[in-house]
Design an enzyme around this catalytic site. Structure first.
Site, mmCIF file in Angstrom:
data_model
loop_
_atom_site.group_PDB
_atom_site.id
_atom_site.type_symbol
_atom_site.label_atom_id
_atom_site.label_comp_id
_atom_site.label_asym_id
_atom_site.label_seq_id
_atom_site.Cartn_x
_atom_site.Cartn_y
_atom_site.Cartn_z
ATOM 1 N N SER A 101 57.810 -51.775 51.748
ATOM 2 C CA SER A 101 56.851 -52.185 50.708
ATOM 3 C C SER A 101 55.633 -51.377 50.615
ATOM 4 O O SER A 101 55.128 -51.117 52.062
ATOM 5 C CB SER A 101 56.336 -53.679 51.009
ATOM 6 O OG SER A 101 55.334 -54.116 50.336
ATOM 7 N N CYS A 102 55.018 -51.065 49.751
ATOM 8 C CA CYS A 102 53.845 -50.106 49.372
ATOM 9 C C CYS A 102 52.430 -50.512 49.217
ATOM 10 O O CYS A 102 51.489 -50.123 49.024
ATOM 11 C CB CYS A 102 54.020 -48.736 48.613
ATOM 12 S SG CYS A 102 54.352 -49.715 46.922
ATOM 13 N N GLN A 103 52.396 -51.888 49.107
ATOM 14 C CA GLN A 103 51.302 -52.679 48.359
ATOM 15 C C GLN A 103 50.121 -52.232 49.470
ATOM 16 O O GLN A 103 49.168 -51.997 48.850
ATOM 17 C CB GLN A 103 51.315 -54.322 48.388
ATOM 18 C CG GLN A 103 50.239 -54.741 47.675
ATOM 19 C CD GLN A 103 50.467 -56.274 47.521
ATOM 20 O OE1 GLN A 103 51.643 -56.440 47.538
ATOM 21 N NE2 GLN A 103 49.385 -56.978 47.297
ATOM 22 N N ASN A 140 58.004 -43.773 48.836
ATOM 23 C CA ASN A 140 57.063 -44.533 48.870
ATOM 24 C C ASN A 140 55.968 -43.822 48.002
ATOM 25 O O ASN A 140 56.144 -43.141 47.356
ATOM 26 C CB ASN A 140 56.370 -44.751 50.033
ATOM 27 C CG ASN A 140 56.105 -46.191 50.858
ATOM 28 O OD1 ASN A 140 55.587 -46.792 50.054
ATOM 29 N ND2 ASN A 140 56.817 -46.367 52.068
#
Length: 628
Positions: A101-103, A140
């Site tokens: 997850s890159c948030q 990513n």
């Protein structure tokens, strides 16, 4: 069976699993890839969200007839690795893919310090350590390269290089033990050896080496304090701070559990951008390895009684700092000892043998270079096991004559506000852009014998390998799938939201202007149509779209002046129309985090055609044994 047997004949299956799979962009691209003698066999996928599981089961188990497994579980959970190994069984996995997850480190949003998602890549690499695939791919956002002034990228690279070949550990330890016996104090030597053992043993088995390490630390510390009176030792705040910080530093596993719990709690409560976030971050920072080591070093120099033993002070400072380093950083420290020992050649040989994976640098890829009608830059880390050829580039297929937004969307241009389509409709060509409809091969290269991008989207890009076990369908949830409550159509995910007249007028003004400029904002304000929304992007038919995101109203259709449908966003991502996004189309506010509706799945996906280019490169170079 939906897989065409003739396709597999004479080809060697390369087994892969897809972690953080989301909608399945990487999976889709890997299934499209093949060479004359190899293809990818899809063993298993994993994601935390049940709607991703639903979409995978419909696509890969039902439509394509594959026996691909799916694990719906947080990769950070304690039993994830055990469950993964059980699902895989005795199969050797050749390639592992995934995009943690890159948030929290996306350039497009606020960056959250001490966000638990920053640790997901560590858990991804735990899978790599366990499965030892020939290659792994970690995708990513580009923002990872500049996060924390490049420190995050350095941390990722160090963790990758810290994956070691267990068969070479004894040889490495013997070499370093010899070097340090000749060049270092015995306390320093023992700490180096125990530190390496802490890093290379399996998780949960490092405590005995931690105990040995701190026995040495405590003995060095006692050397410093033996000349200090008991009264001073108990009353001097610098000394008590050092003593307590050393105790905390030793309890690394308990601190990590506490840090993980705090970060999880922070994420659950969505603590961000307020007065609480600093307090959470300060607490985590206070008990981190680096801060404790820094605290110890600072207070050592403030104790007057210690200044009579500078050699012991330096020794304590060195071994405390050593404990906080990654394995790769430890190796870099040991290089100087090898130089002092005049055995740098042996050191280089040992390093080449001990590192299990090689990686030169992260690759920055733009999806538009691979036949995707979207300028989406992504960073890809490709780890190459040391017995495999290095991959240092993914050659572009469409550097020139890239696919345009018009090519991707023009045949879907028949919906207005609050409309749904379950079949295609005739759309007249726009004479201004007819020349953009280029015939292409599957990967986007111009080819007069190929099809246009929209035709490929309709007919699909898996026809060389699959016939559908059953035709595409939509289902609302896993329960409906099990009960056979399926919805059939010729076209899926093509529905526009119902917008108010005010919103429609606003979008029309912005769409006609072609951009959301300050002048346009002033015009909207004068018309009583202003919006708090920071950004709108009007798609350019003759160009590629910007990065597709999870919110549809960020984009305005170049002709209809409305938000995009899920299907249109999927086209911009290079998903075939036969790939149906399941579950809720959209959801509001915080629910997007847990429900992962269709728009979120599309926006977060890796474009399949870009994934295919990566997969083709791996197939081109991978060295593997023949499988029956």
């Amino acid at each position: 069976m939906a897989e065409i047997e003739e396709f597999k004949q004479g080809k060697n299956p390369i087994k892969f699993i897809d972690l953080f799979a989301g909608a399945g962009g990487i999976s889709e691209g890997f299934l499209q890839a093949y060479t004359d003698d190899k293809y990818f066999e899809f063993v298993l996928a994993s994601d935390i969200n049940s709607n991703c599981e639903l979409t995978h089961k419909v696509r890969y188990n039902r439509q394509l007839g594959l026996d691909t497994g799916f694990i719906t579980e947080d990769i950070m959970s304690e039993d994830f690795l055990e469950r993964l190994e059980k699902e895989i069984g005795d199969q050797d996995i050749d390639v592992v893919t995934g995009g943690p997850s890159c948030q929290s480190f996306s350039l497009s949003g606020r960056r959250r310090k001490f966000d638990k998602r920053d640790n997901l890549f560590i858990h991804y690499l735990k899978v790599i350590r366990k499965l030892r695939p020939k290659y792994f791919v970690m995708e990513n956002v580009k923002g990872i390269l500049t996060k924390d002034r490049g420190k995050f990228k350095t941390a990722v690279m160090n963790e990758i290089r810290s994956i070691i070949d267990e068969e070479k550990v004894n040889e490495m330890l013997a070499y370093f033990n010899g070097v340090l016996s000749r060049t270092a104090n015995d306390s320093v030597r023992q700490c180096f050896i125990n530190k390496i053992r802490i890093e290379v043993v399996e998780d949960g088995k490092e405590e005995k080496f931690v105990d040995k390490y701190f026995q040495i630390v405590e003995s060095v510390y006692k050397q410093l304090t033996k000349t200090v009176s008991l009264k001073v030792s108990k009353s001097n705040q610098h000394i008590t701070t050092i003593r307590h910080a050393l105790s905390l530093l030793k309890l690394s596993s308990k601190r990590q559990k506490l840090i993980d719990s705090v970060m999880h709690l922070k994420a659950e409560a969505d603590v961000d951008n307020d007065q609480l976030v600093k307090k959470f971050n300060d607490f985590v920072y206070t008990i981190s390895d680096d801060q404790l080591a820094e605290l110890i070093e600072r207070h050592i120099y403030w104790v007057e009684e210690f200044k009579t033993q500078p050699d012991v002070v330096e020794r304590l400072r060195q071994i405390v700092k050593l404990y906080t380093l990654t394995l790769e950083e430890v190796f870099k420290e040991l290089r100087q000892y090898a130089i002092d020992d005049d055995s740098l050649g042996d050191y280089e040989h040992i390093m080449n043998e001990i590192h299990l994976y090689r990686i030169k640098k992260p690759l920055v890829l733009n999806s538009s270079d691979y036949g995707v009608p979207q300028n989406r830059e992504r960073v890809v880390f490709i780890g190459c096991r040391k017995d495999q050829p290095m991959i240092s580039e993914i050659p572009a297929s469409t550097e020139e004559n890239k696919v345009t937004t018009y090519e991707a969307l023009h045949d879907l241009d028949f919906l207005n506000n609050a409309e749904t389509a379950d079949d295609y409709a005739d759309v007249p060509e726009d004479e201004r852009y007819t020349s953009l409809n280029v015939r292409r091969s599957l990967d986007g290269q111009p080819n007069e014998h190929g099809e246009t991008y929209s035709e490929w989207s309709r007919t699909g890009r898996l026809g060389h390998r699959f016939t559908f076990e059953e035709p595409p369908f939509y289902v609302r949830n896993l329960g409906n799938l099990e009960n056979g409550l399926l919805e059939r159509a010729n076209l899926f995910n093509h529905q526009t939201s119902k917008q108010s007249e005010e919103v429609l007028k606003r979008l029309a003004v912005i769409g006609e202007a072609g951009d959301y400029t300050d002048d346009v904002k002033k015009q909207l304000e004068d018309m009583g149509l202003s919006s708090d929304k920071r950004n709108y992007t009007v798609l350019k038919p003759e160009d590629q779209s910007p990065t597709v995101v999870t919110l549809p109203d960020d984009f305005i259709h170049y002709h209809r002046h409305r938000a995009l449908t899920v299907r249109e966003m999927a086209r911009l991502q290079s998903f075939d129309d036969s790939f149906v996004f399941q579950g809720k189309r959209t959801t509001g506010g915080d629910k997007r985090k847990s429900e992962t509706p269709q728009y979120t799945m599309v926006g977060n996906a890796v474009p399949p055609l870009m994934a295919k280019a990566i997969a083709n490169k791996i197939l081109e170079v991978i060295v593997t044994e023949q499988r029956q």
